[in-house]
Design an enzyme around this catalytic site. Structure first.
Site, mmCIF file in Angstrom:
data_model
loop_
_atom_site.group_PDB
_atom_site.id
_atom_site.type_symbol
_atom_site.label_atom_id
_atom_site.label_comp_id
_atom_site.label_asym_id
_atom_site.label_seq_id
_atom_site.Cartn_x
_atom_site.Cartn_y
_atom_site.Cartn_z
ATOM 1 C CE LYS A 280 -1.646 2.869 2.674
ATOM 2 N NZ LYS A 280 -1.498 4.019 1.739
ATOM 3 C CG ASP B 150 -7.357 6.886 3.359
ATOM 4 O OD1 ASP B 150 -7.738 5.720 3.574
ATOM 5 O OD2 ASP B 150 -8.146 7.850 3.325
ATOM 6 N N GLY C 13 -4.552 0.742 4.700
ATOM 7 C CA GLY C 13 -3.375 0.260 5.431
ATOM 8 C C GLY C 13 -3.780 -0.637 6.591
ATOM 9 C CD GLU D 268 13.797 0.841 8.447
ATOM 10 O OE1 GLU D 268 14.347 1.866 8.885
ATOM 11 O OE2 GLU D 268 14.351 -0.274 8.432
ATOM 12 C CB CYS E 120 13.570 9.161 7.387
ATOM 13 S SG CYS E 120 14.548 8.090 6.326
ATOM 14 C CD GLU F 272 10.523 12.939 10.836
ATOM 15 O OE1 GLU F 272 9.371 12.523 11.006
ATOM 16 O OE2 GLU F 272 11.407 12.298 10.256
#
Ligand code: NAD
Length: 471
Positions: A169, A201, A205, A243, A277, A376
Site C-alpha cells: 500500500k 489511505d 493500510g 522504519e 528521514c 521531526e
C-alpha cells in the site's frame, strides 16, 4: 491527468467502485493524477493473490528469484528518467536529487539484494541438525511519499529475494511512481501474484495489516502511525519492522573541518526540501566556533536556489503537500516564539513561486528543550545548537527519543569513531561519508526497529527452522 486504478492484482490493474482522490503537483498546484482507492474486496483479492503465489515463488531456487529481480533491475534502470520526472511532478523532488538518490539508491539497493540472495543464506549444519531459513509468508508493505521508489524497492528487493510475496500500500500522495513501479514488475516478467498493490489511505493500510493471510508487516512512515500499525499486527502475532522518523544530529568536533562540514550539513538537511528521514536537522557546534558557522551558513545557503523541480538548475523544490507546507511553517513560527534566532529563511511565502515553497531556514541559539530541536519537522529547517564539551554534545545528540542517523565531523577519525559509538542511533557518517547500502539501515527508539538494506534487510523476511537428526 493520469488516472490510476484501485489495485494491481496478478499483474493486472483493476478499476473498482471506490472513491477517487486527486494528487496535486506541489509546484503548480494543478492536479497531476487521480487515483482510486481500493475497497475491502480488492484488498482481500490482492492478499489472496499473494497467498496463492507464495508456494510457487518461495519454492524457486534462489538463483531463479535473483534472475527475476535482475530483469526488474534492468527495466527500472531503463525507465529511470521517467521515474525521476514523475517524482519532480508529484512530490517536487528536483531532478538532481531524483537521479542521484531517488533512483540511484533503489538501483544500487536492488543489485545488493540480488547479490546477497545468491551468495548467502545457505543451510547450516549444527551438529546433527540442519538450520534452514524460510520466507515468512505474505508481506503487507506500507510506504510513505518522500522517497517513493527507494522505499518500495527496499521492501520489494528484500522480500522477493527472500521468497516472500507481497501486497504494497503505497502513499496516496505519490501514486504515479507506484503505478510506474507496478508496470515495471509486469514488464520484467515477475510471476502473477508475487507483487500486488492496493491504493488507499489509513483505512486500506489498517485492512491490509489486519488481514488474516498477511504474515508480516514492513512499514515505513511516521512514528505515530508505526505504533498504530504495530498494535494491529500484534493482534495477529505478525512479525513487524518499523522504519520511522528521525531528528538526527551532526556533531562538529573542535579540530577543524568547519567549512566542509557546513556545506555538507546543509546538503544533508535541505535535500528533498528536508523531507528525508535521515536529515541532519540538528547541527551541534562548539560554542567558540558558532560565529564562524553562522558566516559559512549564510554563504552556503545561497547555493540552495528554489525553483521548479523539473528545471535542471533547481537545487530546492517545494515541499510535497499542503499539509506539509502548513506543518513546516508552523514549526518555523514555533521556533521564533520559543526564542530561537532566525539566521536565514523563514515562514513567509516566496514571491513569484505559487507552490508549496519554503526557503531554506536556519535557526541558531537553539536549546535542546525547544520544540524545533526535539520534533521531526520534515522540511528545510536546520537548528544550530552550541555545545561546551564533547560529553555535552553527545548528551544533546542522545536527548531526543529518535535515533535514525547522525554525523561526526573531525580530522581525527579515531576520535570520531569513538564518539560515533556513543551516539544512540542506527547509523553515523564520519565527515559526510555516503551511506553504504550493503550495511543495515534502521532506527533506535522512536525511529523504529528492524533493518533494511543488504543481506540484513533480507534476513527480516526469513525465519529459522531447525531440522534435527539429519545425520
Ligand atoms: P505516514 O506515517 O503519515 O504514512 C505512511 C504510510 O502509512 C502511508 O502509506 C499512509 O497512507 C499509511 N497510513 C497512514 N495511517 C495509517 C494507519 N493508521 N494504518 C496503516 N497505514 C496508515 O508518513 P508520511 O507522511 O507518508 O511519511 C513521512 C514520515 O515517514 C516521516 O516521519 C519520515 O521520517 C518517515 N520516513 C521514515 C523512513 C525510514 O526509513 N526510517 C524513510 C522515509 C520516511
Amino acid at each position: 491527468m493520469i488516472r490510476i486504478g484501485a489495485a494491481f492484482i496478478d499483474n493486472r490493474w483493476t478499476v473498482g467502485a471506490g472513491r477517487s482522490v486527486v494528487a496535486i503537483n506541489p509546484t503548480t498546484l494543478e492536479p497531476c493524477a487521480e487515483v482510486q482507492f481500493a475497497q475491502p474486496a480488492e484488498i482481500d483479492g490482492a492478499v489472496r493473490a499473494a497467498a496463492a503465489a507464495f508456494p510457487g515463488w518461495s519454492a524457486l531456487a534462489r538463483e531463479e528469484r535473483a534472475a527475476a529481480l535482475t530483469r526488474l533491475h534492468a527495466v527500472l534502470e531503463e525507465r529511470s528518467e521517467i521515474f525521476v520526472r514523475a517524482m519532480a511532478e508529484e512530490i517536487g523532488s528536483p531532478l538532481w536529487f531524483g537521479r542521484a538518490i531517488q533512483m540511484g539508491m533503489p538501483l544500487a539497493n536492488l543489485k545488493i539484494a540480488i547479490d546477497s540472495i545468491t551468495t548467502r543464506f545457505d543451510d547450516e549444519k549444527v551438529g546433527s541438525s540442519l538450520v534452514v531459513r524460510e520466507p515468512v509468508g505474505v508481506v503487507a508493505a506500507i510506504t510513505p511519499w518522500n522517497a517513493p521508489v527507494h522505499q518500495i524497492v527496499a521492501k520489494v528487493g528484500a522480500a522477493l529475494a527472500a521468497g516472500c510475496t507481497m501486497v504494497l500500500k503505497p502513499s496516496e500522495v505519490a501514486p504515479v511512481t507506484a503505478s510506474l513501479f507496478a508496470d515495471a514488475i509486469k514488464d520484467a516478467g515477475i510471476p502473477e501474484g508475487v507483487f500486488n498493490i492496493v491504493f488507499g489511505d489509513a483505512e486500506a493500510g489498517r485492512a491490509l495489516v489486519a488481514h488474516p493471510l498477511t504474515a508480516m508487516v514492513s512499514f515505513t512512515g511516521s512514528t505515530a502511525v508505526g505504533r498504530a500499525v504495530a498494535a494491529i499486527a500484534a493482534e495477529g502475532t505478525k512479525k513487524v519492522t518499523l522504519e520511522l522518523g528521525g531528528k538526527s544530529a551532526a556533531i562538529l568536533l573542535d579540530d577543524g573541518l568547519v567549512d566542509a562540514a557546513v556545506a555538507a550539513i546543509l546538503r544533508l538537511c535541505f535535500s528533498n526540501s528536508g523531507q528525508i528521514c535521515v536529515a541532519h536537522s540538528r547541527f551541534l557546534v562548539p560554542r567558540h566556533l558558532v560565529e564562524q558557522a553562522h558566516e559559512l551558513c549564510r554563504r552556503h545557503v545561497s547555493d540552495w536556489t528554489l525553483g521548479d523541480p523539473a528545471d535542471e538548475r533547481t537545487r530546492l523544490g517545494p515541499v510535497a503537500t499542503k499539509a506539509q507546507y502548513e506543518r513546516v511553517r508552523r514549526y518555523i513560527q514555533k521556533g521564533i516564539e520559543e526564542g530561537a534566532t532566525l539566521l536565514t529563511g523563514g515562514a513567509d511565502p516566496v514571491a513569484g513561486l505559487p507552490g508549496y515553497f519554503i526557503r531554506p531556514t536556519i535557526f541558531t541559539n537553539v536549546t535542546p528543550e525547544m520544540t524545533i530541536a526535539r520534533e521531526e519537522i520534515f522540511g528545510p529547517v536546520l537548528s544550530i545548537l552550541p555545545y561546551d564539551t564533547v560529553e555535552h554534545a553527545v548528551q544533546i545528540a542522545n536527548s531526543v527519543p529518535f535515533g535514525l542517523s547522525g554525523g561526526i565531523w573531525s580530522n581525527d577519525r579515531q576520535h570520531a569513531t569513538a564518539v560515533a559509538r556513543r551516539m544512540r542511533t542506527g547509523q553515523v557518517a564520519i565527515n559526510g561519508a555516503p551511506q553504504n547500502l550493503a550495511t543495515p539501515f534502521g532506527g533506535y527508539g522512536d525511529s523504529g526497529y528492524g533493518r533494511e538494506n543488504g543481506h540484513y534487510g533480507i534476513e527480516e523476511f526469513l525465519q529459522y527452522k531447525a531440522i534435527h537428526g539429519v545425520a
